[in-house]
Enzyme design. Structure first.
Site, short mmCIF file in Angstrom:
data_model
loop_
_atom_site.label_atom_id
_atom_site.label_comp_id
_atom_site.label_asym_id
_atom_site.label_seq_id
_atom_site.Cartn_x
_atom_site.Cartn_y
_atom_site.Cartn_z
N LYS A 253 47.68 35.32 55.50
CA LYS A 253 46.71 34.89 54.49
C LYS A 253 47.21 35.27 53.09
O LYS A 253 48.19 36.00 52.94
CB LYS A 253 45.35 35.52 54.75
CG LYS A 253 45.32 37.03 54.60
CD LYS A 253 43.93 37.60 54.85
CE LYS A 253 43.93 39.11 54.69
NZ LYS A 253 42.58 39.70 54.84
N ARG B 158 30.42 43.70 56.78
CA ARG B 158 30.97 42.63 55.97
C ARG B 158 30.71 41.31 56.69
O ARG B 158 29.77 40.61 56.38
CB ARG B 158 32.47 42.89 55.72
CG ARG B 158 33.07 42.07 54.61
CD ARG B 158 34.48 42.51 54.30
NE ARG B 158 35.39 42.34 55.44
CZ ARG B 158 36.70 42.56 55.40
NH1 ARG B 158 37.25 43.00 54.28
NH2 ARG B 158 37.45 42.39 56.46
N TYR C 98 51.80 48.00 22.31
CA TYR C 98 50.45 47.79 21.77
C TYR C 98 49.66 49.09 21.77
O TYR C 98 49.63 49.81 22.76
CB TYR C 98 49.72 46.75 22.61
CG TYR C 98 50.20 45.33 22.38
CD1 TYR C 98 50.03 44.71 21.14
CD2 TYR C 98 50.82 44.63 23.40
CE1 TYR C 98 50.46 43.42 20.94
CE2 TYR C 98 51.26 43.32 23.20
CZ TYR C 98 51.08 42.72 21.97
OH TYR C 98 51.53 41.44 21.76
N MET D 89 52.24 41.22 28.08
CA MET D 89 52.14 40.01 28.91
C MET D 89 53.46 39.69 29.60
O MET D 89 53.48 39.33 30.79
CB MET D 89 51.71 38.82 28.06
CG MET D 89 51.58 37.53 28.86
SD MET D 89 51.07 36.12 27.85
CE MET D 89 49.33 36.52 27.59
#
Length: 357
Positions: free
Chosen positions: A37, A132, A254, A302
């Site tokens: 998956k 779940r 940053y 990024m």
């Protein structure tokens, strides 16, 4: 054509095949449902399937993935781990001969109204404490009676999922409930995920469902993949594209969250959060530069991140960098980022090219 940007994800097919063999040894004579998956846990579902060709079945979530697997020539069982989401999917499930998880009343109702061309093998999932998916254990006998009466029902298998097989909670509390509910029944069962298969191999039963272990990552916080005999299926690698020389007190990236304590060299790596590397990775997250262990510095950008070149004084533009994989376990990087290996592997962005060994 591959991008000239140095970032690559190397796919180690032999590692997946070896990890599958380890799962088979753990499972004894049980059959294996290899979980592919989430696009093969980020490795590419078709790449993963080719490497896991010795599995007895594959498990996915979406019909689209099942179509891709059938189109690629996989003729053995494919399990839909969440079953189907609407009655419109049943003809496709029938046509492809899928093995379908059934976990709630509405799915049973839709199956009761469906007229298939051939029997559909069903995994009846019961909730033993994870809360779940799954029917309540008190409904096991009535659900089994309804499933056995379905015109479309093929083989029936009982299933549950362990919530704490990877930690101190263990499986005994869930297994005892399931065993009590199944008493007197002679039906195959599917219980074991990767953690249970490695730690409690007796739970392999008829069908085991290895997932993360197949990709060479440990499901346990306290045990490395290497200690378990697992080999990484992916190496995320790049290179230095620039080097900066910092004076004491200068900042990096940053927000300037890292301040140079002394004169130092900082390497700029072509990999960032748009590639799937976690933005929240803090200063100190491990990385290999030219095979030498170092650390990230400051915030991840990024498209780039910064690394400390103090441990590798000879490193320069073009020096290879391993973000995780061979030589640096993905679960170690994940732990430093406050997450798990599953998230890192699944988050590798589509723009990152894969290269197969």
């Amino acid at each position: 054509m591959l991008s000239h940007r140095p970032l690559r994800a190397r796919f180690h097919s032999a590692a997946l095949a070896a990890n599958l063999q380890l799962a088979r040894r753990q499972a004894g004579g049980s059959r294996l449902i290899a979980v592919v998956k989430a696009d093969g846990y980020g490795h590419g579902v078709l790449r993963a399937t080719r490497a896991l060709a010795a599995a007895d079945a594959l498990a996915v979530l979406e019909l689209d993935a099942a179509h891709r697997l059938r189109g690629a020539g996989w003729s053995r069982r494919i399990v839909l781990l969440e079953g189907f989401f609407g009655e419109s999917e049943l003809p496709e499930i029938d046509a492809m001969g899928l093995f379908c998880v059934v976990h709630h009343e509405e799915q049973l109702r839709m199956l009761e109204a469906f007229k298939p061309r051939r029997p559909i093998p069903l995994l009846l999932k019961f909730n033993t404490g994870m809360n779940r998916l799954g029917f309540a254990l008190g409904e096991l006998r009535s659900v089994l009676t309804r499933a056995a009466a379905l015109r479309c029902a093929g083989d029936l298998t009982l299933m549950t999922h362990f919530a704490c097989a990877d930690d101190d909670g263990g499986i005994a509390w869930q297994l005892e409930r399931f065993d009590a509910a199944c008493e007197g029944l002679d039906l195959p069962r599917s219980l074991a995920n990767s953690a249970a298969l490695l730690r409690y191999p007796a739970t392999a039963e008829a069908w085991a469902r290895p997932g993360i272990m197949l990709y060479g990552a440990s499901p346990f916080a306290e045990s490395s993949a290497q200690s378990l005999g697992l080999a990484p299926g992916m190496t995320l690698q790049s290179a230095l594209i620039a080097v900066q020389r910092l004076s004491p007190g200068e900042r990096v990236g940053y927000g300037g969250s890292f301040v140079a304590p002394a004169a130092m060299r900082v390497g700029i790596v072509a990999c960032g959060y748009a590639d799937g590397y976690p933005r929240h990775a803090a200063t100190g997250t491990p990385v290999l530069v030219d095979g030498v262990r170092s650390r990230t510095l400051g915030r991840v950008s990024m498209d780039m991140l910064c690394v400390d070149l103090a441990p590798v004084p000879a490193a320069g533009v073009g020096s290879p960098v391993v973000l995780w994989g061979q030589g640096l376990a993905v679960e170690e990087v994940a732990a430093a980022c406050g997450t798990i290996s599953y998230e890192l592997l699944c988050a590798v962005a589509p723009r990152v090219p894969f290269v197969e060994d």
